[in-house]
Structures are given as structure tokens and as C-alpha cells.
Design a protein around this motif. Structure first.
Motif, short mmCIF file in Angstrom:
data_model
loop_
_atom_site.label_atom_id
_atom_site.label_comp_id
_atom_site.label_asym_id
_atom_site.label_seq_id
_atom_site.Cartn_x
_atom_site.Cartn_y
_atom_site.Cartn_z
N ASN A 1 -9.75 0.27 -10.42
CA ASN A 1 -9.37 -0.40 -9.19
C ASN A 1 -10.55 -0.40 -8.21
OD1 ASN A 1 -7.57 -1.57 -7.21
ND2 ASN A 1 -7.58 0.42 -6.20
N PHE A 2 -10.84 -1.56 -7.63
CA PHE A 2 -11.90 -1.64 -6.62
C PHE A 2 -11.25 -1.41 -5.26
CE2 PHE A 2 -14.73 -3.90 -3.68
CZ PHE A 2 -15.93 -3.32 -4.02
N SER A 3 -11.51 -0.25 -4.68
CA SER A 3 -10.84 0.13 -3.45
C SER A 3 -11.38 -0.67 -2.27
CB SER A 3 -11.04 1.63 -3.17
OG SER A 3 -12.40 1.91 -2.90
N GLN A 4 -10.66 -0.59 -1.17
CA GLN A 4 -11.06 -1.30 0.04
C GLN A 4 -12.42 -0.83 0.54
OE1 GLN A 4 -8.27 -0.89 3.23
NE2 GLN A 4 -9.53 -1.98 4.70
N LYS B 1 -14.23 12.50 2.06
CA LYS B 1 -12.78 12.61 2.20
C LYS B 1 -12.41 12.90 3.65
CE LYS B 1 -12.45 14.38 -2.54
NZ LYS B 1 -12.07 13.07 -3.09
N ASP C 1 -8.48 7.38 9.42
CA ASP C 1 -7.05 7.03 9.32
C ASP C 1 -6.27 7.60 10.49
OD1 ASP C 1 -7.36 5.62 6.98
OD2 ASP C 1 -6.96 7.35 5.69
N ALA D 1 0.08 -0.23 -9.83
CA ALA D 1 -1.12 -1.04 -9.57
C ALA D 1 -0.70 -2.37 -8.98
CB ALA D 1 -1.93 -1.25 -10.84
N SER E 1 1.19 4.17 -2.88
CA SER E 1 0.94 5.58 -2.59
C SER E 1 2.11 6.47 -3.01
CB SER E 1 0.64 5.77 -1.11
OG SER E 1 1.76 5.40 -0.31
N LYS F 1 0.83 -1.21 0.00
CA LYS F 1 0.00 0.00 0.00
C LYS F 1 0.86 1.25 0.00
CE LYS F 1 -4.11 -1.93 2.23
NZ LYS F 1 -5.05 -1.82 3.37
N HIS G 1 -8.92 -4.35 10.31
CA HIS G 1 -9.75 -3.91 9.18
C HIS G 1 -11.21 -3.82 9.59
CE1 HIS G 1 -6.50 -4.05 6.27
NE2 HIS G 1 -6.19 -5.27 6.67
N PRO H 1 -11.19 -7.96 -7.28
CA PRO H 1 -10.81 -7.56 -5.91
C PRO H 1 -10.12 -8.70 -5.18
CG PRO H 1 -13.17 -7.20 -6.36
CD PRO H 1 -12.63 -8.07 -7.45
N GLY I 1 -14.85 0.28 -1.44
CA GLY I 1 -15.84 0.22 -2.51
C GLY I 1 -17.15 -0.39 -2.05
#
Length: 907
Positions: A654-657, A523, A530, A235, A229, A225, A537, A710, A659
Motif C-alpha cells: 500500500n502506498f500511504s498518504q 512515529k 495528528d 484494503a 483502521s 480510513k 491535507h 495510489p 509515502g
């Protein structure tokens, strides 16, 4: 271990398995590998060109090792620094036992992108399957699927083929143990772990693999990750097994993506059941449980939609029995009643029959059937939640999630928590040192987080107050433009009243504000979550869920709460009107239409709910297509021999966490609309039903065609959303009771019918519900600027309230009928709430959370598992004792009797 790169193909590749040979070769046992030297080479073709048929594959170049994960990167201006990170990271991956293979940029279509293919060999998979306690089969299940259902043939048009609904046989499973591999049904080590499990294991390693040199302790330099970033890799994703519109040519590829698209993702399949087992097998349990919940919710909506449609139909068919609307529209009744101005200065006196159309519209939603529908929805929501618990319990059993406790989530500590928490302490349970966040730091972060959420909630409330101020200010402007329809100044005035124009424009403005605030708060919510550094998780998702739902609850529902419970309740009366912000402003509080505020609440609900669903579907369906088109996505026109599988997946979204989080949030907000305010708009469940039928197929289409595959993850339930649904269900009983009592005009009508009507009918109700005020007593500052000639002979005007007329000893005080109505409203709220809550709790008590047959199956499986494991251990111990008996010297050997005694003690 030697890595193979694209530049060294001619030196390192010895054998190649072509996808075209998979139809004739024996690939199932791995023997379909042909030597390049045995194949004739066409004139003018190089060996590199012979590789083209194998581009669309999920295997390494040897055709044997499966690609479990792919990383992509490009060279740029920071190339040396990023190259160093990649070198260290890939070296550590190899130390962890993973096998790597690189595709040079010269082989990619854009001539820029490198692809690093990752394969996890058996030893790595076995080690981490043991660590993650992954359940695997050890014995074929002997429990039948279920009994035959009467009239099952009726469901045949809605069924899918058996191989789609049940892609794998049923097995008894047990957490994998590397030391007991002979206990499990391992026919082929290459296919024992399905691709979803393999990519989950590989991602677990990638998320914790460091990229600093050996001997250094730079804990922040850890995980894929962080490398994504900072741009080291562009990817990271597992591969789809084939193209969605065509089966894989290699028989070893399952072509599950193609089956999902054909039987699930196409809209023409909207009436078919969902292949939940195949979804779970391909995407993992977490995504599978979401589609199971969404499908069940949509099925239950059908019953609510039918009942709502019946209620609406009753309102439409009972038009002729609506005496109140007839009186309002009658020129001899409504046409002779002069109403007091609805605002100061700009608003004129008006005739009651100008609200004829809105009174008919109100009757569609505000009728006797609405009460029964509100009670029905209170019971429906309980049945939905209770039956979902049963459906969820069955899925937990079928998907091996019964023993998947939250303690197992502790094994999956977020890498961010491990990196940022440098303090260590002893875990009293595991007796191992683990990272932790000091209480002082945790309190400071929570305080900042709480203050941020509170600030944004206050910002929403401020925006709602602004919209209310807009309604008050603009109403006067509309009133001066849209004159009394009897004057026939504007044709549009016949159909649009100032109340309706104000309500529609304010609802549209409110919807725009909602979407803008959503954009920014999403956002902010991720940032503050965070900052809190949740440990797991699961904890991260639960915290983000509560923050986002609290915000969305206030954002979407606050305007509806205003219309339902505040508008028209604090108005005052002519001469003593109440004003917004007291006497500091000239904005007079809004009054309800003579037909009630329910029609305005219905308008608000339709605009916000339908607007949100329409905008959401546009975002979900069109934006992914546009993004993929903009990114230069290769389509069906590019054959697989020119466009590799990893390149095809790389250009997908991209399927984000998070999503799946947004999918749940969208549906739970909709659930709030159809439960909290359903009494004001019985057609809301019908709109939600149509939307969800489309939503399931749009989501399926996105997952299958627009998103990269995913990473599979487990979940035994819908998490914190279950508690949110329960809270909304309880609150909905209260809100609907208050809507029927205070927003609807039903209680005043019933009180008049049974207590004040002379002939036990509704004739005279309109006149009874309007109080009288002396025009001469209206202060000059409140009088209209213009006077109409047709009111010159009028000395009084009417307003909506129950007060004594001028000249009475209790002039303008509330009449006894007002208190009778208030008492009836409170009694209705208490009775309705208690009736619905009693039925809710009785139904919840009557329906067990776990079906009896599932309980029996769980007990039987545990019994058989223990018995099978016991027999396995006995046989294993016998073999060990027999081996030791053979290898021991005769002088030291014990007697057979002693051996049997030792075995008996062990057992």
C-alpha cells in the motif's frame, strides 16, 4: 439498484465481454459484448469456468462498467459487528449513487477474501467534478508546442516516443459545470473522465461516507480510513490497468502501466527522459511534480558534479606543488619536530611525520580550487532554484494547475477534522456553517507539540554530546595502541592514525544513532501532527514537513557542525588545556590534525551521506520485494485467467498518504549535504548524482511493480519543501564561508605566503604554524606514562597554534600573526558572503519565475476561454429566447424588436 454477488452469477449474468474477444470486437464504442448463450460450451466445462478468461480485467462482469475502486475484507471473529458496519457503509454508498459488485471468497485464490468492486456512473462523476472544480477540455488547443531547437538531433538518443511523452492531445480546459455539459468536448461519457480522476472522485466519497444507521448522529463513524483502521476492510485501492510486463488483452484498457514500466521503470532507461505527462495522467499531478523535480534536480547535479570532479582532480594533480605535505613527510623536517601529547597520560610525544599520509589526503580537498568550488556552489544553488521555478511554472500551465489556488484545497477538508471538531461557526466568505477548533484547544495542542519536538531535539543533542565524549575517551585508547610508526610495533599504524581511527568509528556510531532516532521520531512526528488536527491535507503535510525536517536537520547535520565549527577551536595549550564539562571530567577537548580538521569533516560527510543513501536504496529496492514474496505474491507464472486483477493488486504494498513525503525528505537531506558542507568534500555532488540516477529508476520501479495504484491527487508545486530549499541555500553560503575560513587551512597559508614568507613561497610554513612549549612546564598529571628514548635530549615540544615561545615577555600569549589570520578569516567571510549573495540576488532578479512564452500562453488561453464561453452563453440565450417566443400565446408575445433589445441588455 441491484448488487451482483459471486454466488448469484448464474442468475444475474446475461452478457459477458471476454478479454480474448477485445481484439476482434468493437470495444471502443462498447459494442463488444457477447451473449453467453451464443457461445458453444465445451464438454465438461461449467458456465463458471467460462468466466476465467475475464479475470484480468478492470470492468464489472458486464464488461461495460469500469471498476473505479476496490475494497477487500475477510470474515473473522468480530464478523457480526464488522458485517453490520459494512452493510451500513455499502448502503450509504449506494445512496450516494455508486454501483457495487461483490466477488465471493469462493472465487478468490486464498478462499478467504471478499472483494467489493465500485463503479461511479456518469451522474456521480458529473456531480462531484462540479463540486471539486475539476478542469476538463472544451476545445482543442491551437497553441503550438514550441519552436525547433538547433541541433535537436543530438537529443534523439535521450528522447522517448511521442505517444509516450504526450499521451493525450492538448486542450483548452475549464472547471466542469454539470449545468453546461454541452459546453465541453464529451464524445463518450464512459471515457470522458480519465481513470485517475474517477478514482480521485470515488475516494472523496469513500472518505466522507458514514457507516451509521439513518437517524443516528455518530459523526466518528465516518469514512473508509476509519473502517480500515478498525479492520472492517483490509484494503482500499484503485486498480492498475494491466500487468506491468504485458499489455492488457482488452483494447479498452490503456495499458499505461505497461508503457511506464517499459519506457521508465527499467534501469536500462536511466539515460532517457522521463514521460512526465504519462506519469501525471496515470498517478496524478502530485506524484508527477515529484518526479519532475527529482529529474530536474538530477540534471542540475551534473554540472555541480563535473565542477567538483575538476576541483578534486586539481588537488590530485597538484600533489607535487604541495610543499607543506613534503615538509611534514621529510625526515629532516617533519621527522625532527617533536609534537606535544594529544591527550593526558595515555598519549605519547610523537613525530610530525607520522601524519604524512593524512596531510596528503587533506590536500585533495583543502586546496586553492576548493574556494572557487564553494563560490560556484553558492551560485549553482541559486540557478537550480530559479530555473526550477521556471520549470514548475511551465508544468503548472501544461497540467492545468495555473488557477489551482489554495482555496480549492479548502474543499478537501480532512475527514478527521470534520469528525473530531464538533464546534461549528459561520464562514464569512461562504456564509456556511463549518467545523472549527477552539483557540484554547489549539493552543494546548500546539504547546504539547512544541514541547515534544523540543524534547526530541534535546535528545539528539545529548546523543551528539555522548559521541563527542566517546571520541575524547577512545582517542587515548587508540593512541596507546597505535604507536608512533617509527617504532614499527604495528604495521597498521603506518596507515591509520589515532585521529583517523577515532573519526571513522565515531562516524559509524553516529550513523547508527541517527537511524535509530529516525525510526522512533517518525512515529512521534505523525502522532503529534495528528493530535494538532490540521484542517486540510495541505496543512497537515506542511506541519509534518516542518517537524520532520527540523528533527532530521539536527539529527544528520549536528555532528558535521561540530567537526566544522567546534572541534579544535577551544583546545587551549599545553599546561592550560580546556576540558569537556570544565574541570568535572578528564576528557580533554579534541585537537585538529596538523593538516586541519577538514579531512575529518570529509570522512564524517562520506560515511553519513553515503551510508544513508546506501541504506535508503536497500530499503527501497529489497524490502518491497521481500515483503511481497513473504505475503505470497503471485508472479508471472500465474496466468491472468486464474488470477484476477483485484487479487494481483491486493497483494501489492500500500502506498500511504505520506509515502511521497519520505521521498522528498530523503532528497532534501541529500541537498543539505551537497550544499551546506560541500567545501569539505567536492565529490559530494558526484555521489549524489549517481545515487539520484538510481533513485529515479528505483522509485519508478516501486510505483510501477511493487505498490498498488495510489489515489490521484493534485498539487501545483512541491509545497513547503520549496521554502526549506531556499532556507538551506541561504544557510549554505554562510556555512561554506565559515568552513573555508575556520576549518580549512587555506587562510593561514595565504597570510603566511603574502605577509610572512621570506621568499614568497610556502617553504617554512609548517614550522611557522607550530608553537613551542617547554616540556618541563607540562604538569605531571598531563605527562605521558611512557617516555621514549629518542626524546631524552628534547626540551621542547610543538603544538598547533600561534603563541609566543617560552622565555618571551608575553610567554604563551597569542602572537600578532594570530590576530592577522583572524582578521583575514573575518574579512574572507564578509567578502565571500557579500559576493555570493549579490550574485545570487542578481541572478534571481535576472531570471523571471515564469517564462515569457508561458505568460503569453496563459493570457491567450484565458482570452480564448472567455471568448468561447461568451459565445456559448450568447447562443444558449438565443435558443432560450427563441423557445420562449414559440411557446408564448400570440396575445402575450412581444415584438421581435423587443426580443433583440432584451438580448442586447443581457449581453
Amino acid at each position: 439498484m441491484r448488487r451482483i454477488t459471486g454466488k448469484a452469477k448464474d442468475e444475474t449474468l446475461i452478457e459477458l465481454q471476454s478479454t480474448t474477444d477485445s481484439q476482434t470486437g468493437d470495444e471502443n464504442n462498447g459494442n463488444g459484448v457477447n451473449s453467453l448463450s451464443e457461445r458453444p460450451m465445451l464438454p465438461g466445462h461449467t458456465e463458471t469456468e467460462k468466466l476465467q478468461p475475464n479475470k484480468d480485467t478492470v470492468f464489472f462482469r458486464d464488461g461495460v462498467r469500469r471498476i473505479d475502486f476496490v475494497l477487500s475484507y475477510v470474515d473473522d471473529k468480530d464478523g457480526e459487528k464488522k458485517q453490520e458496519r459494512r452493510r451500513e457503509f455499502e448502503a450509504n454508498l449506494e445512496k450516494a449513487g455508486l454501483e457495487l459488485e461483490t466477488e465471493d471468497k469462493a472465487d478468490s485464490k486464498d478462499q478467504k477474501t471478499y472483494f467489493l468492486k465500485i463503479h461511479a456512473p456518469w451522474d456521480v462523476l458529473a456531480t462531484y467534478a462540479d463540486v471539486l472544480k475539476i478542469k476538463v477540455p472544451f476545445k482543442a488547443s491551437d497553441i503550438p508546442h514550441g519552436q525547433d531547437v538547433p541541433l535537436e538531433w543530438l537529443s534523439h538518443p535521450f528522447r522517448l516516443p511521442e505517444h509516450i511523452m504526450r499521451p493525450v492531445p492538448d486542450y483548452f480546459t475549464y472547471p466542469f459545470d454539470k449545468g453546461k455539459t454541452d459546453f465541453f468536448l464529451i464524445n463518450d461519457k464512459d471515457t470522458f473522465f480519465p481513470p485517475s480522476t474517477r478514482n480521485r472522485i470515488v475516494f472523496y466519497i469513500l472518505a466522507r461516507c458514514p457507516y451509521y444507521k439513518e437517524g443516528r448522529n455518530d459523526r466518528e463513524k465516518t469514512g473508509i480510513k476509519r473502517l480500515l483502521s478498525n479492520g472492517t476492510y483490509t484494503a482500499a485501492f484503485p486498480l492498475h490497468d494491466c500487468r506491468y510486463w504485458k499489455r492488457a488483452r482488452n483494447a479498452e484498457c490503456e495499458s499505461e502501466r505497461y508503457n511506464l514500466y517499459k519506457h521508465w521503470a527499467r534501469f536500462l532507461c536511466f539515460y532517457k527522459e522521463q514521460p512526465l505527462n504519462l506519469i501525471r495522467k496515470y498517478y496524478g499531478e502530485k506524484i508527477g511534480i515529484y518526479f519532475a523535480w527529482l529529474g530536474f534536480y538530477t540534471e542540475m547535479l551534473f554540472f555541480a558534479a563535473v565542477m567538483g570532479l575538476i576541483c578534486f582532480t586539481y588537488g590530485a594533480l597538484s600533489y607535487d606543488d604541495n610543499i607543506s605535505s613534503k615538509e611534514i613527510c621529510n625526515d629532516s623536517i617533519g621527522g625532527t619536530i617533536l609534537m606535544c601529547p594529544l591527550c593526558d597520560k595515555k598519549c605519547p610525544f610523537w613525530k610530525l611525520n607520522s601524519t604524512c599520509l593524512s596531510s596528503w589526503q587533506s590536500h585533495l580537498f583543502d586546496n586553492e580550487g576548493t574556494v572557487f568550488f564553494a563560490i560556484f556552489m553558492g551560485i549553482w544553488v541559486t540557478l537550480f532554484l530559479e530555473f526550477w521555478k521556471r520549470r514548475q511554472a511551465r508544468l503548472e500551465y501544461e497540467w492545468d494547475l495555473v488557477d489551482f489556488e489554495e482555496e480549492q484545497q479548502q474543499l478537501q477538508i480532512r475527514p478527521e477534522f470534520e469528525i473530531r471538531c464538533t464546534n461549528r461557526r459561520l464562514n464569512k466568505i461562504t456564509q456556511e456553517m463549518e467545523p472549527y477548533l477552539p483557540i484554547t484547544s489549539k493552543c494546548a495542542r500546539f504547546c504539547l507539540s512544541g514541547a515534544t519536538v523540543l524534547f526530541w531535539v534535546c535528545l539528539i543533542v545529548a546523543c551528539i554530546i555522548g559521541v563527542i565524549a566517546y571520541r575524547l575517551a577512545v582517542y587515548a585508547a587508540f593512541a596507546s595502541i597505535i604507536k608512533d610508526p617509527m617504532r614499527k610495533i604495528q604495521v597498521v599504524g603506518r596507515f591509520i592514525t589515532p585521529q583517523l581511527a577515532t573519526s571513522v568509528t565515531a562516524s559509524c556510531i553516529n550513523f547508527v544513532i541517527i537511524m535509530i532516532l529516525n525510526f522512533f521520531y517518525e512515529k512521534v512526528a505523525v502522532w503529534i501532527t495528528d493530535m494538532e488536527i490540521p484542517k486540510t491535507h495541505l496543512e497537515y503535510e506542511n506541519r509534518l514537513t516542518m517537524k520532520m525536517f527540523l528533527f532530521q536537520f539536527v539529527n544528520y547535520y549536528s555532528s558535521c557542525f561540530y567537526l566544522a565549527f567546534f572541534k579544535g577551536k577551544f583546545v587551549g595549550y599545553p599546561g592550560e588545556y580546556s576540558y569537556m564539562f570544565g574541570g568535572l571530567s578528564k576528557l580533554r577537548n579534541e585537537e585538529c590534525d596538523p593538516g586541519g580538521c577538514l579531512i575529518e569533516l570529509s570522512t564524517q560527510l562520506v560515511i553519513v551521506m553515503a551510508g544513508k543513501q546506501l541504506w535508503g536504496n536497500i530499503q527501497e529496492a529489497l524490502l518491497p520485494v521481500m515483503r511481497n514474496w513473504w505475503s505470497g505474491r503471485k508472479g508471472r507464472h500465474h496466468p491472468e485467467n486464474h488470477y484476477s486483477r483485484w487479487e494481483q493488486d491486493n497483494v501489492l504494498l500500500n502506498f500511504s498518504q505520506l509515502g511521497l513525503f519520505y521521498e522528498y525528505l530523503e532528497m532534501v537531506i541529500q541537498f543539505g549535504f551537497i550544499t551546506l558542507f560541500v567545501a569539505s568534500f567536492p565529490l559530494a555532488p558526484l555521489l549524489a548524482l549517481f545515487n539520484n540516477i538510481l533513485e529515479i529508476r528505483v522509485d519508478a520501479w516501486k510505483f510501477t511493480t511493487q505498490f498498488r495504484r495510489p489515489v490521484a491527487s493534485k498539487a501545483r508545486n512541491i509545497g513547503a519543501w520549496q521554502e526549506i530549499l531556499n532556507a538551506v541555500a541561504i544557510l549554505s553560503v554562510v556555512t561554506n564561508a565559515f568552513i573555508m575560513a575556520f576549518t580549512s587551512d587555506m587562510i593561514p597559508r595565504m597570510v603566511y605566503l603574502y605577509a610572512y614568507s621570506e621568499k614568497s613561497n610556502m617553504r617554512g610554513y609548517v614550522n611557522n604554524s607550530l608553537s613551542v612549549y617547554n616540556i618541563s612546564q607540562i604538569p605531571e598529571a598531563h605527562m605521558p606514562e611512557e617516555h621514549d628514548s629518542w626524546m631524552d635530549n628534547s626540551t621542547t615540544c610543538r603544538y598547533r597554534d600561534y603563541r609566543y615561545p617560552p622565555g618571551h615577555e608575553r610567554e604563551y600569549k597569542h602572537t600578532m600573526q594570530f590576530w592577522h589570520i583572524l582578521a583575514a578569516k573575518m574579512a574572507f567571510i564578509i567578502i565571500m558572503e557579500h559576493v555570493v549573495f549579490v550574485v545570487k540576488f542578481f541572478v534571481a532578479w535576472m531570471i523571471p519565475d515564469v517564462p515569457s512564452d508561458v505568460k503569453a500562453r496563459i493570457k491567450r488561453e484565458r482570452y480564448l476561454t472567455q471568448e468561447y464561453l461568451h459565445n456559448y452563453e450568447v447562443e444558449r440565450l438565443k435558443l432560450q429566447l427563441s423557445a420562449s417566443f414559440i411557446t408564448e400565446p400570440p396575445s402575450e408575445m412581444t415584438s421581435p424588436t423587443d426580443k433583440h433589445e432584451i438580448l442586447s441588455e443581457c449581453l
